[in-house]
Enzyme design. Structure first.
Site, short mmCIF file in Angstrom:
data_model
loop_
_atom_site.label_atom_id
_atom_site.label_comp_id
_atom_site.label_asym_id
_atom_site.label_seq_id
_atom_site.Cartn_x
_atom_site.Cartn_y
_atom_site.Cartn_z
N ILE A 109 -11.35 21.26 8.14
CA ILE A 109 -10.37 21.05 9.23
C ILE A 109 -9.52 22.31 9.40
CG2 ILE A 109 -8.41 19.66 10.03
CD1 ILE A 109 -9.32 17.44 8.15
N LYS A 165 -2.63 20.60 -2.65
CA LYS A 165 -2.74 20.78 -1.19
C LYS A 165 -1.39 20.59 -0.51
CE LYS A 165 -7.64 19.57 -1.17
NZ LYS A 165 -8.62 18.47 -1.17
N GLY A 192 -21.35 15.44 -4.07
CA GLY A 192 -20.75 16.78 -4.19
C GLY A 192 -19.34 16.87 -3.63
N GLY A 202 -17.16 19.10 0.76
CA GLY A 202 -18.60 19.33 0.99
C GLY A 202 -18.87 20.80 1.24
N1 HSE Z 1 -12.58 17.36 -4.41
C1 HSE Z 1 -12.01 17.68 -3.14
C2 HSE Z 1 -12.04 16.45 -2.27
C3 HSE Z 1 -12.79 18.79 -2.52
O1 HSE Z 1 -12.68 15.47 -2.65
O2 HSE Z 1 -11.42 16.44 -1.22
C4 HSE Z 1 -12.12 19.43 -1.36
O3 HSE Z 1 -10.89 19.97 -1.70
#
Ligand code: HSE
Length: 382
Positions: free
Chosen positions: A124, A193, A175, A290
């Site tokens: 995004i 974040k 993943g 991803g």
């Molecule tokens: N492990 C993180 C998630 C990857 O699932 O959002 C992306 O930051």
């Protein structure tokens, strides 16, 4: 511009795939010269090396993309690359959130860019849009589903009636999860974040350690069933809001009303919103995890640097901000509900209560006193 990739795992391999495909004029301006890998088993490409100095000491390489994850050696490599006058793009939220101040200062001192779109919200264009908003005004608040793994888990538990462990295993197979999924399910990934978003939104660096965090490790289907009976859907939410005393920033599961936009964000999608004076509410939805979506964001940063589109006020350093939280109602499932007597508004079951609207300062002493390792707690939207 010749570039180097530090790391060739989920994100790094996506980056080389996108650049090597070279379908646009912009992509044609990027050439992957070197790829730093961990061990010989990954040396399947003639550009790979095990020695970071092959990249650092190569004057032809003008940009390094750090897609290694983890704190070290990623932090040292990024710092050295910036000091040697190379631009850096990173997808590593943990490393960036922890060393934000130091690395921004290093970038500023060396007149290079440190760009980090992929570190928040995967594919995004959140940081890019936030930066555009910042050209006109500082947002009042942000709120988001910042983690694909936990959204995948919560969506599957709610829609398919599966249990937590089964959904976590599926998210790992796809993943989405971090190498150690504890960072996802305990909310640490969202904490990083939110720290980075607060820096971009409010010009304040918030030490991630200072952001209160509650994850979904102990959520059970019966918690979601309770929410459903009241028209509520549970999501892991990170949020930040400017107020008089500083920034109210918090990571926790929230029981949202079914008609809340975020309640309908399914699978591993992320959704993030900002609220600011003239734009009002703006919501961004997309793939938050991803290989290719995250790599897409890394490559967008590279293109901005190579085309001199410096949309990122990235080099700007930030003063430390003060953290606080605002009062809220909490759903708590615990083996010791009596520890919460002073804040309880309603006993909803044998081991579940709803609190009065209380601040973190009022809630945390009871959480600590109760010493329940399987306690689950979520804010309830009013
Ligand atoms: N492990 C993180 C998630 C990857 O699932 O959002 C992306 O930051």
């Amino acid at each position: 511009m010749k570039i180097a990739l530090l790391g060739h795992g989920v994100v790094g391999s996506g980056v080389s795939k996108i650049i090597d495909s070279g379908r646009t004029d912009e992509l044609d301006r990027l050439e992957v010269k070197r790829i730093l890998v961990k061990d010989e088993s990954e040396m399947t490409d003639p550009r790979t090396t095990l020695d970071f100095n092959d990249i650092l000491n190569d004057p032809e390489i003008g940009l390094a993309a750090e897609c290694m994850g983890g704190l070290e050696p990623a932090h040292t490599f990024v710092k050295k690359a910036l000091e040697s006058g190379k631009h850096v793009v990173t997808s590593n939220k943990k490393m960036l959130a922890v060393f934000f101040e130091e690395l921004m200062e290093t970038a500023e001192a060396n007149h290079v860019t440190l760009a980090y779109e992929a570190s928040v919200g995967g594919g995004i264009p959140w940081i890019a849009d936030l930066t555009r908003i910042r050209r006109i005004e500082m947002p009042d608040s942000f709120r988001g589903i910042f983690n694909g793994t936990t959204n995948y888990i919560l969506s599957g538990m709610y829609s398919e009636g599966k249990e937590f462990e089964d959904m976590l295993a599926e998210a790992q197979k796809l993943g989405y999860a971090e190498q150690d999924p504890s960072d996802d399910i305990d909310g640490m990934d969202v904490r990083y974040k939110c720290s980075i978003t607060a820096a971009a939104a409010f010009d304040k660096w918030i030490d991630p350690e200072k952001i209160p965090v509650f994850g979904i490790r102990h959520i059970r289907k019966k918690d979601l069933d309770w929410g459903r009976s009241r028209g509520l859907v549970c999501k892991l939410i990170g949020s930040g809001k400017k107020n008089e005393d500083g920034i109210s920033v918090l990571v926790r599961p929230v029981f949202l009303k079914e008609n809340d936009t975020f309640a309908g964000i399914l699978q591993n999608y992320n959704a993030i919103e900002s609220i600011s004076a003239t734009l009002g509410k703006a919501v961004f939805i997309g793939q938050g995890a991803g290989s290719l979506p995250t790599a897409h964001a890394v490559v967008q940063d590279m293109i901005d640097i190579v085309t001199h589109t410096h949309r990122f006020a990235a080099e700007k350093t930030r003063a430390a901000g003060t953290v606080n939280t605002e009062p809220a109602v909490w759903y708590i499932r615990t083996s010791c509900p009596e520890a919460f007597t002073a804040v309880t508004a309603e006993k909803t079951g044998e081991d579940t209560i709803l609190t009065k609207a209380v601040s973190m300062d009022e809630l945390l002493p009871a959480v600590r006193a109760c010493e329940d390792p399987a306690l689950f707690l979520a804010e309830v939207a009013e």
